[in-house]
Motif scaffolding. Sequence first.
Motif, PDB file in Angstrom:
ATOM      1  N   LEU A   1     -43.308 -21.938  16.022  1.00  0.00           N
ATOM      2  CA  LEU A   1     -43.162 -20.910  14.670  1.00  0.00           C
ATOM      3  C   LEU A   1     -44.020 -20.736  13.931  1.00  0.00           C
ATOM      4  O   LEU A   1     -44.105 -21.469  12.033  1.00  0.00           O
ATOM      5  N   ALA A   2     -44.852 -20.005  14.347  1.00  0.00           N
ATOM      6  CA  ALA A   2     -46.738 -20.486  13.752  1.00  0.00           C
ATOM      7  C   ALA A   2     -46.068 -19.764  12.273  1.00  0.00           C
ATOM      8  O   ALA A   2     -46.009 -18.803  11.921  1.00  0.00           O
ATOM      9  N   ASN A   3     -46.727 -20.321  11.251  1.00  0.00           N
ATOM     10  CA  ASN A   3     -46.806 -19.508   9.810  1.00  0.00           C
ATOM     11  C   ASN A   3     -45.016 -19.439   9.029  1.00  0.00           C
ATOM     12  O   ASN A   3     -44.765 -18.232   8.873  1.00  0.00           O
ATOM     13  N   TYR A   4     -44.322 -20.629  10.004  1.00  0.00           N
ATOM     14  CA  TYR A   4     -42.542 -20.472   9.406  1.00  0.00           C
ATOM     15  C   TYR A   4     -42.463 -20.263   8.034  1.00  0.00           C
ATOM     16  O   TYR A   4     -43.138 -21.362   7.440  1.00  0.00           O
ATOM     17  N   LYS A   5     -42.042 -19.645   6.934  1.00  0.00           N
ATOM     18  CA  LYS A   5     -41.888 -19.480   5.529  1.00  0.00           C
ATOM     19  C   LYS A   5     -40.232 -20.000   5.523  1.00  0.00           C
ATOM     20  O   LYS A   5     -39.998 -19.947   4.139  1.00  0.00           O
ATOM     21  N   GLY A   6     -39.279 -20.102   6.808  1.00  0.00           N
ATOM     22  CA  GLY A   6     -37.538 -20.133   6.462  1.00  0.00           C
ATOM     23  C   GLY A   6     -37.123 -21.772   6.473  1.00  0.00           C
ATOM     24  O   GLY A   6     -38.522 -22.224   6.317  1.00  0.00           O
ATOM     25  N   GLY A   7     -35.726 -21.010   6.339  1.00  0.00           N
ATOM     26  CA  GLY A   7     -35.357 -22.947   6.784  1.00  0.00           C
ATOM     27  C   GLY A   7     -34.860 -23.495   7.693  1.00  0.00           C
ATOM     28  O   GLY A   7     -35.388 -22.361   8.717  1.00  0.00           O
ATOM     29  N   GLU A   8     -34.239 -24.180   7.792  1.00  0.00           N
ATOM     30  CA  GLU A   8     -33.494 -24.775   9.321  1.00  0.00           C
ATOM     31  C   GLU A   8     -32.154 -22.896   9.172  1.00  0.00           C
ATOM     32  O   GLU A   8     -31.831 -22.863   8.158  1.00  0.00           O
ATOM     33  N   ASP A   9     -32.608 -22.723  10.488  1.00  0.00           N
ATOM     34  CA  ASP A   9     -31.707 -21.466  11.055  1.00  0.00           C
ATOM     35  C   ASP A   9     -30.528 -21.937  12.291  1.00  0.00           C
ATOM     36  O   ASP A   9     -31.350 -22.649  13.260  1.00  0.00           O
ATOM     37  N   TYR A  10     -29.772 -20.212  12.271  1.00  0.00           N
ATOM     38  CA  TYR A  10     -28.954 -21.593  13.100  1.00  0.00           C
ATOM     39  C   TYR A  10     -28.241 -20.156  13.742  1.00  0.00           C
ATOM     40  O   TYR A  10     -28.061 -19.090  13.032  1.00  0.00           O
ATOM     41  N   SER A  11     -28.058 -19.580  14.955  1.00  0.00           N
ATOM     42  CA  SER A  11     -27.394 -17.868  15.151  1.00  0.00           C
ATOM     43  C   SER A  11     -26.817 -18.577  16.640  1.00  0.00           C
ATOM     44  O   SER A  11     -27.520 -19.266  17.566  1.00  0.00           O
ATOM     45  N   ALA A  12     -26.054 -17.345  17.533  1.00  0.00           N
ATOM     46  CA  ALA A  12     -25.586 -18.175  18.369  1.00  0.00           C
ATOM     47  C   ALA A  12     -24.772 -16.825  18.731  1.00  0.00           C
ATOM     48  O   ALA A  12     -23.851 -15.335  17.392  1.00  0.00           O
ATOM     49  N   GLU A  13     -24.413 -16.502  19.989  1.00  0.00           N
ATOM     50  CA  GLU A  13     -23.563 -15.294  20.672  1.00  0.00           C
ATOM     51  C   GLU A  13     -22.613 -15.725  21.434  1.00  0.00           C
ATOM     52  O   GLU A  13     -22.901 -16.926  22.550  1.00  0.00           O
ATOM     53  N   ILE A  14     -21.524 -15.130  22.067  1.00  0.00           N
ATOM     54  CA  ILE A  14     -20.084 -15.280  23.385  1.00  0.00           C
ATOM     55  C   ILE A  14     -21.173 -14.009  23.876  1.00  0.00           C
ATOM     56  O   ILE A  14     -20.464 -12.768  23.280  1.00  0.00           O
ATOM     57  N   LYS A  15     -21.103 -14.323  25.181  1.00  0.00           N
ATOM     58  CA  LYS A  15     -21.093 -13.384  25.910  1.00  0.00           C
ATOM     59  C   LYS A  15     -20.454 -13.704  27.247  1.00  0.00           C
ATOM     60  O   LYS A  15     -20.448 -14.555  27.911  1.00  0.00           O
ATOM     61  N   TYR A  16     -19.533 -12.212  27.145  1.00  0.00           N
ATOM     62  CA  TYR A  16     -18.209 -12.146  28.323  1.00  0.00           C
ATOM     63  C   TYR A  16     -18.924 -11.488  29.679  1.00  0.00           C
ATOM     64  O   TYR A  16     -19.725 -10.533  30.081  1.00  0.00           O
ATOM     65  N   LEU A  17     -18.421 -12.717  30.541  1.00  0.00           N
ATOM     66  CA  LEU A  17     -19.087 -11.980  31.704  1.00  0.00           C
ATOM     67  C   LEU A  17     -18.239 -11.427  32.598  1.00  0.00           C
ATOM     68  O   LEU A  17     -17.928 -10.342  33.575  1.00  0.00           O
TER      69      LEU A  17
END
Length: 282
Positions: free
Chosen positions: A206-222
């Motif tokens: 990520l170029a020029n990234y100014k944030g900190g550590e990040d985490y996101s997730a999702e569950i996809k129902y099949l």
Amino acid sequence: MFKKILSVLALTIAAVTTSTAASGYAWDEVPVKVTDKAALQNGAKLFVNYCLNCHSADYMRYNKLMDLGLTEEQIEENLLFTGERVGDMMNIALTAKDAKAWMGVTPPDLSVITRSRSANLGQPGEDYVYTYLRTFYRDQSSVSGWNNLVFPNAAMPNPFWKAQGPVEAIITEVKPVEDGDSIKWIETVTRFDKDGFATLESEKELANYKGGEDYSAEIKYLDESKKEAFDKDMADLSAFLGWMAEPDQHFRKVLGTWVMIFLALFFVVAWFLSKQYWKHVK
């Protein structure tokens, strides 16, 4: 004094922020209220059939479920399976010692689990349980073969895997990586398929990234046809656990409202009475 109050508020906000960041996953709000007796009855059925095997509820008696509109006969026929009596506590045969030896960890008692999981600023523990139960996914790298987005590396496997149906988990993480004297921020996207095998979907800087550590997730129902019924059952179960932690909470809130109304009216009466009593005193 004002500075001290600001300091306390700042520390509180920081603690809440840290708590949220540590969990890494926002809690969904339970769409069921503890006043919905039909939902709570369904939650009680799910609890006894799926949870009251490894987990106990040592501070709850079966006959307390009569407050949900169940009769003794209904409790005996539908919720008692191994010779318990209606007045018994909701205990289990599994001892803490055996659980530790067989599972590596003792499953917690669920009597007040929602109260123990409440967030710092009052987000109810029912929201935690509701989100937790709906975010299991297969993971071949774990001992149990399961993992969870809310509680990573949880020892408990998914007891509702048939009701949930096959799912995939997509996890996005942003982490710093040392590159000589500098630090690069790398975003990785990992997909866990329905059998629990992980695939690195993408990895980029990520170029020029100014944030900190990040985490996101999702569950996809099949199998989307199962999602609505599964979510409803998990909402009912979570609401029941919330009710079990404090069966009289609705009464407490209603009583508290009337007490505050009474005190407000009494204050008005007392104020006018005081004004009349002291009107000749200067």
